[in-house]
Design a protein around this motif. Structure first.
Motif: not given
Lengths: 108, 946
Positions: B131-132, B134-135, B139, B146, B462-463, B466, B469-470
């Motif tokens: 997932d990371v 992918y994020a 970006w 981003a 996944q969202l 994200e 991660l943001l």
């Protein structure tokens, strides 16, 4: 057993002839009409993996002398690699047919 | 694409050593794991080299080419190392084959997320990493998004981290002493002084009798004269009892501390303890410092010990409060003319409670002790001076030391913390919008993926990843930004009343706070999009046009805009209020003219000037010499310069009226001045006369009072010639003149009675010189040097300090308000910027969504002005709602800050109107641009938009 698209493209590029790294990059770009421009690092990671899994191998033969650069490493598909590429192409074909039946495609 | 030649690009020399791109390629490949390098390293170098050359040949700059190569290497080398590590951890014969992950390119068929969770070798960590990655890929595709999202959040988080670090360092961290939570300040309380001083007698009794205290001590900071060195100097000294070191748990780095017996009157020894800094500065860290002599206040004292600093001086505000001095001197050396026992309450008390004892219980204990003292008739031991103990209304108490120190800065700091929280909220709203907009854009792709087999849970996950991660990236960036901001803050030189330590240390609590803030941010930002996207209506999304059917709901958009406007209005309004208050403070009349006046302070050594006559003679000579300086217009002495923080109060009783109870007697501010003081300070003399040289020790006591005193004591009468008494003076004092009211501590204090005594009648060893200088300051430094020389010509060993202009001294007291206003102004500015960007974003997105509809309307004949008006009108209506909400909360927040406001009500209309106008303007402007774009839409294009 779905492949990563990078892997499939490399197999495609090696399907017709043996190539060295940069040539693979160029071939992939040509095949996708500029859609997929791989970076060398990405390419070689995938290549490394496929080498270990036995899908590609370094080539013992060299192309004609005028195009040859002795220090380069050339790669070729192994029999296993060819089988895998064929299997993936079949799988994709089946999916596309399904999509066409369900009217998902914007072409044809 | 043109036919690509398969020849190798670019000429290659055999060794390639002179080739920069090739060497760069070699270095880059070194980043990969050894096994990888061995297997394919050579090929990678070739490919990198070719790629870089090709790009250069195509016209890209070297920097761009190298940057891409470096980025590629970082990404892939990192991933390769991760794989390497995993490979090593698993069984060697496991063929580890990673699951393919999401979309590479929109036109390729998506290999969806895995639906099953039980793949061999797959752990939760792998899913997370996937997932990371992918994020990150997403970006990279939309770097603008981003960048904006991370920067916005980083600003908000950074500001909060910085502010919280300060709050933590100042308010939340305990004092840097062992058992700091048990430290209390012990005080004597009267109606005039809620937190007053203790006497030595009380201290001795407390020490003997209190069983709630483990240890108790007296301390008092005062300037001391250092002589016997090339240039006489003033040091900051603290007079302490031997028990002081025990109370604070201090250790001696070298030597020893003096004992209780060595500090007590009668058994005092001529010793002194110095701080680590003093040891470094004055003795160069030399071990032989122990045993050397320092002559302080004329008394030679032997250095017996050096205090080991219990904390890092830069990271603790206010020097740790108790240790803000250069030297520590036994209490009995305190300059008290009749001895320490008779001096009354002159020192501060500090104690350490026994474990488990509360300050309230200690206070009760102290009160019991005081009653016993009164009953035992302590006043017989040292005469009338000790009668204070029996003063009715005097109590003894104890309160936690931290409480005593923090006081007023608490309000200011919390105000700042609240503002910075608002900034973060606005930032979160902005990023929420961004994420929502993007979620809508990706709805099609997500729906497709769900249709092809991805689980809804996977999509939501996944969202969430994200958003997380943001938040993580933003908080790391924000944390770093915050540290820089802190460094910048101390460059702004905050005043002492908003204690910001020079170096704010990294505290676990601050990191925890940042983590929590990041978590909240992630939740707030990611929640809305995640909820939306987890339940897309697939059929609807796939069949309809890309943007038409879905989109952020009108309601959500409107709510977001109202929130942004509301928060910003609040922040701006409160800032304006504070700025207004500051202006009012600066313009408040002081009662004197502070321009062109220079001050300096000095303390005469007691043993050199034992008698009042000696002191008076020194003063007279000093003033004469100073007046003789060419550029000096007038000069005088005053015990406490206005706004220097020094001063005193005294109770008074009017002659001929019943003597009031000492505890509730009317108080007047007490000044001691020489003739010409009023002239020097340009304080108007309203009636009567100034002091003259003839008012000295031989003549009856006289005083000058201020207008307030006159009106309160003798309303309607002429005060000249009337008399009054004070507890300290032997006889009645006659009023000879009335002067105008002046301010003494702050520009905003209420008018109080003030009385002035003649310095030649009350000569005290501590005094200050004020001199008015003629002409445009005729070279500041030279004048003050002349003044110093004039005083040195009377006594060449007399140290002086605090040479300053009166203007600067006054300005320093306004420091807190000014600094607060500055910070709040910055925060409001940032909030305004963020709000403007956010409103613009939300409006333009809404317009873009409705392009199709607008196109239809335009095609059907609506005028573009109509469209413009409608979009802007909608924005204006929302703005009004936001402004109204913002004003209400601004009033509430201003009420909380009322303590800091002066001459400005929390509901001041100017501030509110200004905030509303600014925000209204910004809001409308932010609406107009997208609206104009909307009205200019080509109907054909809009209709074709799909």
């Amino acid at each position: 057993m779905p492949l990563r698209p990078v892997e499939f493209h490399i197999l495609l590029a090696l399907a017709s002839e043996e190539r060295h790294g940069y040539a693979i990059l160029q071939e992939v770009a040509a095949l996708t009409e500029g859609g997929l421009e791989l970076e060398p690092g990405t390419l070689y990671r995938a290549l490394h993996r496929m080498l270990k899994d036995g899908w590609v191998a370094e080539s013992a033969r060299r192309p004609a002398a005028d195009q040859d650069d002795e220090r380069r490493r050339y790669y070729r598909l192994t029999a296993l690699g060819r089988r895998i590429a064929t299997a993936e192409a079949d799988r994709l074909w089946r999916l596309v047919s399904l999509a066409r039946t369900h009217r998902l495609l914007s072409h044809g | 694409m043109a036919d690509l030649s398969r020849r190798s690009v670019g000429a290659k020399t055999d060794s390639g050593s002179g080739d920069l791109p090739r060497r760069v390629a070699w270095w880059l490949v070194w980043a990969y794991p050894p096994r990888f390098r061995r297997d394919v390293g050579q090929g990678l170098v070739d490919a990198l080299d070719d790629r870089m050359r090709a790009r250069r040949a195509a016209g890209a700059s070297s920097a761009a080419v190298w940057a891409r190569a470096v980025a590629d290497t970082l990404r892939n080398a990192g991933a390769e190392w991760v794989d390497e590590v995993r490979r090593v951890r698993l069984k060697p014969d496991t063929t580890y084959h990673q699951e393919p992950s999401g979309v590479e390119h929109p036109t390729y068929v998506v290999s969806g997320f895995s639906r099953t969770a039980d793949h061999t070798g797959r752990t939760a960590m792998d899913t997370l990493l996937q997932d990371v990655r992918y994020a990150f890929r997403l970006w990279r595709r939309r770097p603008g998004f981003a960048f904006v999202a991370i920067l916005t959040l980083a600003l908000g988080i950074g500001a909060n981290t910085a502010m919280f670090s300060i709050v933590n360092a100042v308010l939340l961290r305990p004092l840097p002493y062992p058992n700091a939570d048990r430290l209390v300040s012990v005080y004597g309380q009267t109606t005039a002084f809620p937190r007053g001083l203790l006497s030595y007698g009380e201290y001795e009794e407390i020490r003997k009798q209190a069983d709630t205290f483990e240890a108790v001590a007296l301390w008092f900071p005062q300037s001391v004269n250092l002589t016997g060195v090339d240039e006489p100097q003033r040091l900051v000294g603290t007079f302490v009892t031997g028990s002081f070191f025990d109370v604070l748990g201090l250790k001696a780095e070298r030597g020893r501390f003096f004992t209780e017996a060595e500090s007590a009157p009668g058994t005092v020894k001529p010793v002194v303890v110095i701080t680590h800094q003093t040891w470094q500065r004055r003795f160069n860290g030399d071990a032989s410092a122990i045993g050397q002599t320092m002559t302080l206040n004329g008394v030679p004292l032997t250095v017996v010990g050096i205090i080991a600093p219990p904390f890092d001086a830069d990271s603790v505000p206010s020097d740790g409060y108790f240790l803000g001095a250069d030297v520590f001197i036994p209490t009995a050396q305190f300059p008290a003319p009749r001895g320490l026992h008779a001096a009354g309450p002159v020192m501060l008390g500090v104690g350490r409670l026994k474990p488990g004892v509360s300050a309230a219980r200690a206070s009760a204990d102290l009160e019991v002790i005081r009653q016993r003292l009164v009953a035992a008739g302590l006043q017989t031991t040292a005469g009338a001076q000790s009668s204070f103990v029996a003063q009715s209304g005097r109590t003894l108490g104890a309160e936690p030391a931290q409480e005593a120190i923090i006081g007023t800065s608490r309000t200011a700091l919390f105000l700042l913390l609240a503002s910075v929280g608002v900034v973060l909220l606005i930032a979160c709203v902005n990023v929420s919008q961004l994420l929502l907009a993007r979620a809508v854009d990706r709805e099609r792709e997500i729906a497709l993926r769900v249709a092809l087999g991805a689980s809804r849970r996977a999509v939501t996950r996944q969202l969430a990843v994200e958003a997380g991660l943001l938040a993580v990236t933003a908080s790391i960036t924000g944390f770093v930004l915050g540290r820089w901001a802190l460094a910048g803050l101390s460059w702004l030189q905050p005043p002492a009343s908003v204690p910001i330590p020079t170096h704010v240390p990294l505290d676990a609590r601050v990191l925890l706070f940042t983590g929590i803030v990041a978590l909240l941010t992630a939740t707030m930002c990611g929640l809305a999009p995640a909820l939306r996207s987890a339940r897309p209506n697939i059929n609807r999304v796939l069949q309809a046009g890309s943007r038409r059917a879905s989109g952020i709901g009108h309601r959500t958009r409107d709510v977001l805009m109202v929130i942004e406007v509301g928060f910003s209005v609040t922040l701006v309004a409160v800032s304006v209020l504070l700025i207004q208050s500051l202006l009012a403070v600066q313009q408040a009349p002081l009662g004197f003219d502070q321009s062109n006046v220079f001050t300096l302070q000095f303390r005469l050594p007691q043993n050199k000037y034992p008698k009042p006559e000696n002191i008076a003679r020194f003063f007279k000579s000093a003033i004469e010499n100073v007046r003789a300086i060419p550029n000096v217009e007038s000069a005088a002495l005053v015990r406490a310069v206005p706004f220097s923080g020094n001063g005193g109060t005294v109770g008074y009783a009017i002659e001929g009226r019943p003597v009031p109870d000492p505890a509730s007697a009317p108080q007047a501010r007490f000044h001691i001045v020489t003739p010409d003081y009023f002239k020097t300070m340009r304080i108007p003399l309203l009636k009567g006369r100034d002091f003259t040289d003839r008012d000295d020790l031989q003549t009856p006591l006289v005083a000058v009072i201020n207008d307030t005193f006159a009106r309160r004591a003798w309303p309607g009468d002429d005060p000249i010639g009337k008399r009054f008494t004070t507890p300290q003076t032997p006889g009645p004092i006659t009023v000879i003149g009335i002067v105008g009211d002046t301010k003494h501590y702050t520009a905003t204090e209420p008018a109080v009675p003030q009385l002035y005594a003649a310095h030649y009648q009350v000569p005290l060893i501590f005094s200050s010189l004020v001199a008015r200088v003629k002409g445009p300051a005729a070279g500041t430094m030279s004048v003050t040097n002349d003044i110093r020389k004039a005083i040195w010509s009377v006594d060449k060993d007399q140290p002086m300090w605090a040479v300053a202009s009166l203007e600067a001294t006054v300005a320093r007291t306004q420091g807190q308000a000014r600094f607060l206003a500055l910070l709040l102004g910055i925060f409001a500015g940032v909030a305004l910027l963020l709000a403007g960007v956010g409103i613009y974003g939300v409006t333009s997105y809404g317009v873009a969504q409705r392009t199709h509809e607008i196109g239809i309307r335009l095609a059907l004949g609506a005028s573009s002005e109509r469209v413009l008006r409608e979009v802007v009108g909608r924005g204006v209506r929302l703005t009004l709602v936001g402004v109204a909400a913002g004003i209400v909360s601004a009033i509430m927040m201003a009420r909380l800050a009322a303590a800091v406001l002066f001459a400005v009500k929390p509901t001041d209309p100017v501030a509110l109107a200004l905030a509303a106008a600014i925000l209204g303007g910004v809001s409308v402007a932010a609406c107009v641009v997208p609206a104009r774009r909307a009205s200019r839409v080509d109907p054909v294009v809009a209709l074709a938009e799909e």
